[in-house]
Design an enzyme around this catalytic site. Structure first.
Site: not given
Ligand code: ARG
Length: 402
Positions: A16, A97, A126, A177
């Site tokens: 991506d 982040r 995110d 993921s």
């Molecule tokens: N749910 C978690 C958060 O919002 C992780 C998000 C990313 N998770 C992932 N499997 N790509 O912080």
């Protein structure tokens, strides 16, 4: 019209974010894309990632190791706040982040870019964390999120990339993921979307399956100074080394796995699996040391602050007046949170079996049931008379009514 001229793109090396490079240039008229990969201890080899960005059309490919800052300025304050989203998730992904946003904004300044970009889709947390953090740090900067708008399926994204020389992923891409950094792994999608399915063992990496963990318990001593983790088994360690070592020790006993249905900011419930051995053990130990060193009122009041703190980190408000204010409170409580907690690791559990501190408020002479007892038992009677007075009055009135 071009959406921006020069863009700093948060880059991971995945399909991506790689496709974002030609997409920004071809579809959105961006003339220059500079990529920035943050090294947060995700364990990837960074040199191939740096090169891949250039091969995908980036004019400059930056890699920045920010692991120490990540632990010191993001993880440690969060541990001091015992921050667990919905009481369970220690926020490994969420904490990364705001730091990535910070270095994107700094790079934009340094390279004179008029926008920053990221590869997040429109369904997750995110994107919110990036957009809001960037806005907080520089409200004039544009934020571009191609993957939120392009509407391409996985196959279409790969095909688009191939047109511009981005190779399709060689190994059959994982059905999951996964987000990973030194603080932990977050795993979702694939069969995990069925909330009734047990997570397959193959998804884990930081933590061992119980059947593979040692058959004898291991004792572990974690020391804190002013609420900051400083030593393992008496050995002082720098922040990054401390977290790495703890991940290994604690993960080896299968501790730190979390399987939860969580409430995303965008209103969706999602099933997420986490493994965060070091953070889980540190928050547990830190909380215990606080119970030894903080006065009753502070301990109890802080609980509410902690859950607000976790929500705010989860919801992308790291750079917010509320976080500064809550951090002010948390910092004011930490001065005497100094000492050592002893844990016993065994078959997926981390039990706290001891704690000590030069500032311990635990007074054995008051607590004891032996003849060493210093507590004034007679004083209890008067105390209970006054404490129970409202209840007694209430009860008398009620009895009269019947
Ligand atoms: N749910 C978690 C958060 O919002 C992780 C998000 C990313 N998770 C992932 N499997 N790509 O912080």
């Amino acid at each position: 019209m071009a959406r921006a001229h020069k863009v700093i793109l948060a880059y991971s090396g995945g399909v991506d974010t790689s496709v974002c490079i030609p997409y920004l240039k071809q579809e959105w008229g961006v003339s220059e894309v500079i990529t920035l990969a943050a090294d947060l201890g995700q364990g990837d080899e960074l040199e191939p990632i740096r090169q891949k960005a250039l091969d995908s059309g980036a004019s400059i490919s930056l890699v920045q190791n920010v692991q120490e800052e990540f632990i010191r300025d993001y993880a440690f304050p969060s541990i001091q706040a015992n921050a667990l989203y919905e009481n369970r998730y220690p926020l490994a992904t969420a904490l990364a982040r705001p730091l990535i946003a910070k270095i994107l904004v700094e790079a934009a300044q340094e390279y004179g870019a008029d926008a920053v970009a990221h590869g997040c889709t429109g369904k997750g947390n995110d994107q919110v964390r990036f957009d809001v953090s960037i806005a907080a740090l520089n409200p004039k900067l544009k934020v571009l999120a191609p993957a939120r708008e392009w509407g391409m399926s996985r196959e279409e994204t790969i095909a688009y990339g191939e047109k511009y020389g981005i190779p399709a992923p060689v190994k059959k891409s994982s059905p999951y993921s996964i987000d990973r950094n030194i603080l932990g792994r977050s795993i979702e999608a694939g069969i995990l979307e069925d909330a009734w399915q047990e997570p397959p063992e193959e998804i884990f990496d930081f933590t061992k399956a119980i059947k593979d963990t040692p058959d004898t318990p291991q004792y572990l001593e974690l020391s804190f100074d002013g609420g900051i983790p400083v030593a393992i088994d008496g050995e002082n360690l720098a922040p990054v080394t401390l977290i790495e070592r703890l991940n290994t020790i604690v993960g080896n006993h299968g501790v730190g796995r979390i399987d939860m249905i969580e409430n995303r900011l965008v209103g969706i419930k999602s099933r997420e699996i986490y493994e965060s051995p070091a953070l889980v053990a540190l928050i547990q130990a830190h909380r215990d040391l606080e119970s030894l060193t903080l006065p009753k009122e502070v301990t109890q009041y802080k609980l509410g602050i902690e859950s607000t703190y976790a929500q705010l980190v989860y919801n992308g408000l790291w750079y917010s007046p509320l976080r500064s204010a809550l951090d002010g409170f948390v910092q004011a409580t930490q001065e005497r949170v100094t000492g050592t907690v002893r844990l016993k690791l065994f078959k997926g559990t981390a039990q706290i079996v001891g704690r000590k501190s030069p500032y311990s408020l635990y007074n054995e002479e008051l607590a004891t049931y032996t003849s060493a007892d210093q507590f004034d038992h007679k004083a209890a009677e008067g105390f209970i008379y006054i404490w129970g007075l409202p209840t007694r009055v209430w009860s008398q009135i009620r009895t009269h009514e019947h």
